[in-house]
Write a protein that holds these residues in place. Structure first.
Motif, PDB file in Angstrom:
ATOM      1  N   MET A 197      35.024 -46.028  -5.925  1.00  0.00           N
ATOM      2  CA  MET A 197      34.894 -45.855  -7.377  1.00  0.00           C
ATOM      3  C   MET A 197      33.544 -45.202  -7.677  1.00  0.00           C
ATOM      4  N   ILE A 198      33.555 -44.110  -8.422  1.00  0.00           N
ATOM      5  CA  ILE A 198      32.320 -43.407  -8.754  1.00  0.00           C
ATOM      6  C   ILE A 198      31.699 -44.055  -9.981  1.00  0.00           C
ATOM      7  N   TRP A 199      30.480 -44.454  -9.835  1.00  0.00           N
ATOM      8  CA  TRP A 199      29.749 -45.106 -10.920  1.00  0.00           C
ATOM      9  C   TRP A 199      29.264 -44.076 -11.912  1.00  0.00           C
ATOM     10  N   ALA A 200      29.522 -44.257 -13.191  1.00  0.00           N
ATOM     11  CA  ALA A 200      29.012 -43.374 -14.243  1.00  0.00           C
ATOM     12  C   ALA A 200      27.705 -43.939 -14.753  1.00  0.00           C
ATOM     13  N   VAL A 201      26.689 -43.098 -14.813  1.00  0.00           N
ATOM     14  CA  VAL A 201      25.360 -43.560 -15.192  1.00  0.00           C
ATOM     15  C   VAL A 201      25.397 -44.165 -16.594  1.00  0.00           C
ATOM     16  N   PRO A 202      25.087 -45.462 -16.727  1.00  0.00           N
ATOM     17  CA  PRO A 202      25.037 -46.048 -18.063  1.00  0.00           C
ATOM     18  C   PRO A 202      23.779 -45.596 -18.783  1.00  0.00           C
ATOM     19  N   GLY A 203      23.850 -45.508 -20.093  1.00  0.00           N
ATOM     20  CA  GLY A 203      22.642 -45.213 -20.848  1.00  0.00           C
ATOM     21  C   GLY A 203      22.075 -43.852 -20.575  1.00  0.00           C
ATOM     22  N   THR A 204      22.923 -42.821 -20.532  1.00  0.00           N
ATOM     23  CA  THR A 204      22.421 -41.459 -20.436  1.00  0.00           C
ATOM     24  C   THR A 204      22.026 -41.000 -21.829  1.00  0.00           C
ATOM     25  N   TYR A 205      20.834 -40.450 -21.958  1.00  0.00           N
ATOM     26  CA  TYR A 205      20.291 -40.132 -23.269  1.00  0.00           C
ATOM     27  C   TYR A 205      19.984 -38.645 -23.404  1.00  0.00           C
ATOM     28  N   HIS A 206      19.761 -38.237 -24.641  1.00  0.00           N
ATOM     29  CA  HIS A 206      19.240 -36.908 -24.951  1.00  0.00           C
ATOM     30  C   HIS A 206      17.843 -37.095 -25.526  1.00  0.00           C
ATOM     31  N   HIS A 207      16.977 -36.122 -25.295  1.00  0.00           N
ATOM     32  CA  HIS A 207      15.583 -36.296 -25.738  1.00  0.00           C
ATOM     33  C   HIS A 207      15.462 -36.454 -27.251  1.00  0.00           C
ATOM     34  N   THR A 208      16.490 -36.064 -27.994  1.00  0.00           N
ATOM     35  CA  THR A 208      16.445 -36.220 -29.457  1.00  0.00           C
ATOM     36  C   THR A 208      16.902 -37.604 -29.923  1.00  0.00           C
ATOM     37  N   ASP A 209      17.341 -38.458 -28.995  1.00  0.00           N
ATOM     38  CA  ASP A 209      17.863 -39.767 -29.383  1.00  0.00           C
ATOM     39  C   ASP A 209      16.788 -40.723 -29.874  1.00  0.00           C
ATOM     40  N   PHE A 210      15.529 -40.404 -29.586  1.00  0.00           N
ATOM     41  CA  PHE A 210      14.438 -41.313 -29.926  1.00  0.00           C
ATOM     42  C   PHE A 210      13.441 -40.593 -30.826  1.00  0.00           C
ATOM     43  N   PRO A 211      13.515 -40.827 -32.152  1.00  0.00           N
ATOM     44  CA  PRO A 211      12.556 -40.185 -33.054  1.00  0.00           C
ATOM     45  C   PRO A 211      11.123 -40.532 -32.659  1.00  0.00           C
ATOM     46  N   LEU A 212      10.232 -39.568 -32.817  1.00  0.00           N
ATOM     47  CA  LEU A 212       8.848 -39.752 -32.392  1.00  0.00           C
ATOM     48  C   LEU A 212       8.203 -40.961 -33.060  1.00  0.00           C
ATOM     49  N   ARG A 213       8.520 -41.210 -34.305  1.00  0.00           N
ATOM     50  CA  ARG A 213       7.953 -42.361 -35.011  1.00  0.00           C
ATOM     51  C   ARG A 213       8.329 -43.661 -34.303  1.00  0.00           C
ATOM     52  N   GLN A 214       9.592 -43.771 -33.861  1.00  0.00           N
ATOM     53  CA  GLN A 214      10.032 -44.969 -33.148  1.00  0.00           C
ATOM     54  C   GLN A 214       9.300 -45.128 -31.818  1.00  0.00           C
ATOM     55  N   VAL A 215       9.127 -44.031 -31.117  1.00  0.00           N
ATOM     56  CA  VAL A 215       8.461 -44.091 -29.820  1.00  0.00           C
ATOM     57  C   VAL A 215       7.006 -44.517 -29.992  1.00  0.00           C
ATOM     58  N   LEU A 216       6.346 -43.961 -30.993  1.00  0.00           N
ATOM     59  CA  LEU A 216       4.954 -44.341 -31.260  1.00  0.00           C
ATOM     60  C   LEU A 216       4.836 -45.822 -31.605  1.00  0.00           C
ATOM     61  N   GLU A 217       5.745 -46.322 -32.429  1.00  0.00           N
ATOM     62  CA  GLU A 217       5.712 -47.741 -32.797  1.00  0.00           C
ATOM     63  C   GLU A 217       5.958 -48.622 -31.575  1.00  0.00           C
ATOM     64  N   ALA A 218       6.887 -48.204 -30.722  1.00  0.00           N
ATOM     65  CA  ALA A 218       7.221 -49.007 -29.547  1.00  0.00           C
ATOM     66  C   ALA A 218       6.085 -49.026 -28.529  1.00  0.00           C
ATOM     67  N   LYS A 219       5.280 -47.988 -28.530  1.00  0.00           N
ATOM     68  CA  LYS A 219       4.155 -47.956 -27.603  1.00  0.00           C
ATOM     69  C   LYS A 219       3.217 -49.132 -27.852  1.00  0.00           C
ATOM     70  N   ALA A 220       2.973 -49.445 -29.109  1.00  0.00           N
ATOM     71  CA  ALA A 220       2.112 -50.571 -29.497  1.00  0.00           C
ATOM     72  C   ALA A 220       0.757 -50.476 -28.782  1.00  0.00           C
ATOM     73  N   ALA A 221       0.363 -51.540 -28.066  1.00  0.00           N
ATOM     74  CA  ALA A 221      -0.960 -51.560 -27.434  1.00  0.00           C
ATOM     75  C   ALA A 221      -0.946 -51.016 -26.015  1.00  0.00           C
ATOM     76  N   ARG A 222       0.217 -50.598 -25.547  1.00  0.00           N
ATOM     77  CA  ARG A 222       0.287 -50.063 -24.188  1.00  0.00           C
ATOM     78  C   ARG A 222      -0.388 -48.694 -24.104  1.00  0.00           C
ATOM     79  N   THR A 223      -0.835 -48.349 -22.914  1.00  0.00           N
ATOM     80  CA  THR A 223      -1.452 -47.047 -22.694  1.00  0.00           C
ATOM     81  C   THR A 223      -0.537 -46.186 -21.836  1.00  0.00           C
ATOM     82  N   VAL A 224      -0.591 -44.867 -22.090  1.00  0.00           N
ATOM     83  CA  VAL A 224       0.292 -43.917 -21.414  1.00  0.00           C
ATOM     84  C   VAL A 224      -0.535 -42.846 -20.714  1.00  0.00           C
TER      85      VAL A 224
END
Length: 261
Positions: free
Chosen positions: A1-28
């Protein structure tokens, strides 16, 4: 059985505002291993520095950009520094790309680390924000791998010869649970720092396939998140230069499958 990758995304799926908020105190940290890539490394660095690095007037999504200059004989270091990166000098060694990625991780300070290739002619800010999205917003994700179309000459999808002729077939045979991963050798990848530290880096060009298999082994295939980054344009190497890459990729797969000599 061939496994289909779960959670395949497109780079537009995550608005920049959401990504910035999720970063919180973490460093990148964004790390770019490079050897003799003076013609393209500057544009790759600018695609990250200008929109994201706070000290350059960006929005603060990225805290540092590091170019690991792996013994270049051209002006890679100068181009990277002029574009705003912190340049860390490496040296040519037997480890190749894997060794350079390990050295870049050691030099980086971020809680989250994004790796980009230095030879891409069309890197955009979405390469970074698109990969950070699932890593910061989806709890199950341990490793993000970019995927894309790769033109070759007049063929819009003819690039990635080692991928199509070696990496994907060997995954289909030895690791069928990963056979749906479209770009197992993608240099555009991201993970929490502790993930990279836990699994380590294979030597040479086997590093990307090794990461994919090792993360799936430690955390499960559903910890992988492929992200569509659109089209990727880079220098296509002549066939004779691809054989060492193919050997490293095959070696990494065989070692992890228990078939190595």
């Amino acid at each position: 059985m061939i496994w289909a990758v779960p959670g395949t995304y497109h780079h537009t799926d995550f608005p920049l505002r959401q990504v910035l908020e999720a970063k919180a105190a973490r460093t990148v940290s964004v790390c770019i291993p490079a050897r003799d890539e003076g013609s393209t490394v500057g544009s790759v660095v600018r695609a990250v520095v200008q929109p994201f690095l706070a000290r350059a007037g960006g929005n603060g999504l990225v805290d540092e950009v590091i170019v690991l200059d792996d013994g270049s004989s051209d002006d890679t270091a100068e181009q990277a520094g002029d574009a705003g990166a912190r340049v860390v000098r490496g040296c040519r060694g037997t480890g190749g790309k894997g060794q350079a990625m390990a050295a870049a991780l050691e030099a980086a300070e971020g809680d989250v680390v994004v790796f980009l290739d230095a030879d891409v002619a069309n890197t955009t800010p979405a390469f970074v924000s698109g990969m950070l999205g699932p890593l910061l917003l989806v709890d199950r994700v341990a490793l993000v791998k970019g995927f894309y179309t790769r033109p070759l000459g007049g063929d819009p999808t003819g690039g990635g010869r080692v991928t199509e002729l070696v990496a994907r077939p060997v995954l289909e045979l030895l690791f069928p649970e990963l056979s749906a991963v479209r770009q197992p050798l993608a240099g555009e990848t991201a993970a929490h720092r502790w993930v990279f530290e836990k699994v380590g880096f294979a030597d040479g060009y086997g590093v990307e396939l090794g990461l994919l298999i090792d993360v799936a082994t430690h955390f499960g295939p559903d910890s992988l998140a492929p992200v569509d980054l659109g089209e990727r344009i880079h220098r296509n190497r002549p066939l004779h230069e691809l054989r060492p890459q193919a050997v490293d990729v095959l070696r990494a797969a065989l070692e992890r499958s228990g078939h190595s000599r």
